[in-house]
Design an enzyme around this catalytic site. Structure first.
Site, PDB file in Angstrom:
ATOM      1  N   THR A  24      46.742  41.995  36.374  1.00  0.00           N
ATOM      2  CA  THR A  24      47.261  41.527  37.659  1.00  0.00           C
ATOM      3  C   THR A  24      47.188  40.003  37.701  1.00  0.00           C
ATOM      4  O   THR A  24      47.082  39.358  36.658  1.00  0.00           O
ATOM      5  CB  THR A  24      46.521  42.219  38.830  1.00  0.00           C
ATOM      6  OG1 THR A  24      47.185  41.934  40.053  1.00  0.00           O
ATOM      7  CG2 THR A  24      45.073  41.781  38.931  1.00  0.00           C
ATOM      8  N   ASN A  25      47.267  39.400  38.874  1.00  0.00           N
ATOM      9  CA  ASN A  25      47.206  37.938  38.988  1.00  0.00           C
ATOM     10  C   ASN A  25      46.511  37.566  40.289  1.00  0.00           C
ATOM     11  O   ASN A  25      46.073  38.441  41.039  1.00  0.00           O
ATOM     12  CB  ASN A  25      48.620  37.335  38.894  1.00  0.00           C
ATOM     13  CG  ASN A  25      49.526  37.881  39.962  1.00  0.00           C
ATOM     14  OD1 ASN A  25      49.323  37.662  41.148  1.00  0.00           O
ATOM     15  ND2 ASN A  25      50.545  38.631  39.548  1.00  0.00           N
ATOM     16  N   ARG A  26      46.403  36.272  40.568  1.00  0.00           N
ATOM     17  CA  ARG A  26      45.593  35.792  41.697  1.00  0.00           C
ATOM     18  C   ARG A  26      46.311  35.800  43.041  1.00  0.00           C
ATOM     19  O   ARG A  26      45.806  35.266  44.012  1.00  0.00           O
ATOM     20  CB  ARG A  26      45.099  34.368  41.417  1.00  0.00           C
ATOM     21  CG  ARG A  26      44.129  34.290  40.270  1.00  0.00           C
ATOM     22  CD  ARG A  26      43.535  32.893  40.149  1.00  0.00           C
ATOM     23  NE  ARG A  26      42.705  32.762  38.980  1.00  0.00           N
ATOM     24  CZ  ARG A  26      41.455  33.209  38.914  1.00  0.00           C
ATOM     25  NH1 ARG A  26      40.899  33.796  39.951  1.00  0.00           N
ATOM     26  NH2 ARG A  26      40.764  33.059  37.803  1.00  0.00           N
ATOM     27  N   ALA A  91      54.244  38.029  43.529  1.00  0.00           N
ATOM     28  CA  ALA A  91      53.951  37.513  42.187  1.00  0.00           C
ATOM     29  C   ALA A  91      53.990  38.723  41.255  1.00  0.00           C
ATOM     30  O   ALA A  91      52.983  39.400  41.038  1.00  0.00           O
ATOM     31  CB  ALA A  91      52.589  36.844  42.165  1.00  0.00           C
TER      32      ALA A  91
END
Ligand code: C5P
Length: 217
Positions: A24-26, A91
């Site tokens: 995943t991402n921030r 995102a």
């Protein structure tokens, strides 16, 4: 914006590696949720397609919860089919596992390589299905902001793109943001502020351009 159907994508996507791990991402989803709320406040009928985040659904907004990029694409295509406006603030993970492991991957060796494959581009896929939809993208960049944003505006056939500088405590997973918004023949800066304040200004700019492009709206 009364009578306008708006779809917003927000948050990260989550791509499984095995039954207990994921990529995943921030992204916190805060900016996308604030844009959904601001468009609702302008009178739009808002559907929010959300990846996994820790935020409550804004009142009066229809939320569709998804995990993966492929699920986000399917939900967005479905909601956008009857919509006037799409704001893609999610995102989306660029890659997913080529094959998700059926069982937990064990630590047998010192190094481990994962085979990944490209995820579909949601904006590009929706644009191909709906050439007339008013579409707003985001561009999170660590360098050459204007150049990358203008390239994405043209390549993804967007009406507007909101670009922000990311990295080193900027934009992702914090409560403030600043944007540089570009369209074919102009640009406007939205100064550093809370994500709510930034979203209100962005929603007004989107409404202005949307109503100009859609005189009957
Ligand atoms: O190319 P890049 O990922 O930087 O483009 C960002 C914009 O494209 C954002 O609006 C994002 O929501 C959207 N996007 C998408 N589908 C993807 C990747 C990004 O819609 N697979």
């Amino acid at each position: 914006m009364a009578g306008t159907k708006a779809v917003i994508t927000a948050g990260p996507t989550r791509e499984a590696i095995d039954p207990v791990r994921f990529i995943t991402n921030r992204s916190s989803g805060k900016q996308g949720y604030a844009v959904a709320t601001a468009l609702r406040d302008l009178g739009a009928d808002v559907t929010l397609i959300s990846g996994p985040v820790a935020l409550p659904a804004p009142a009066g907004v229809t939320r569709v919860e998804v995990e993966t990029a492929e699920q986000m694409l399917a939900a967005t295509l479905q909601s956008a089919a009857g919509a006037d406006l799409l704001v893609a603030a999610a995102a989306v993970a660029d890659y997913r596992m080529t094959d998700v492991a059926a069982h937990k991957i064990k630590k047998h060796s010192d190094t481990l390589s994962l085979a990944l494959q490209r995820n579909p581009d949601i904006l590009a896929t929706v644009r191909a299905a709906q050439p007339g939809l008013f579409m707003v993208g985001f561009a999170a960049e660590t360098e050459r902001l204007a150049e990358h944003a203008r390239d994405k505006l043209a390549r993804k056939h967007l009406n507007l793109i909101a670009a922000n500088q990311v990295g080193a405590g900027l934009a992702f997973d914090v409560d403030t943001n600043a944007l540089q918004v570009f369209w074919a023949d102009g640009q406007q800066a939205i100064a550093q502020g809370s994500k709510q304040a930034v979203a209100q200004q962005l929603a007004e700019l989107i409404a202005h351009h949307y109503l100009k492009a859609t005189p009957a709206a």
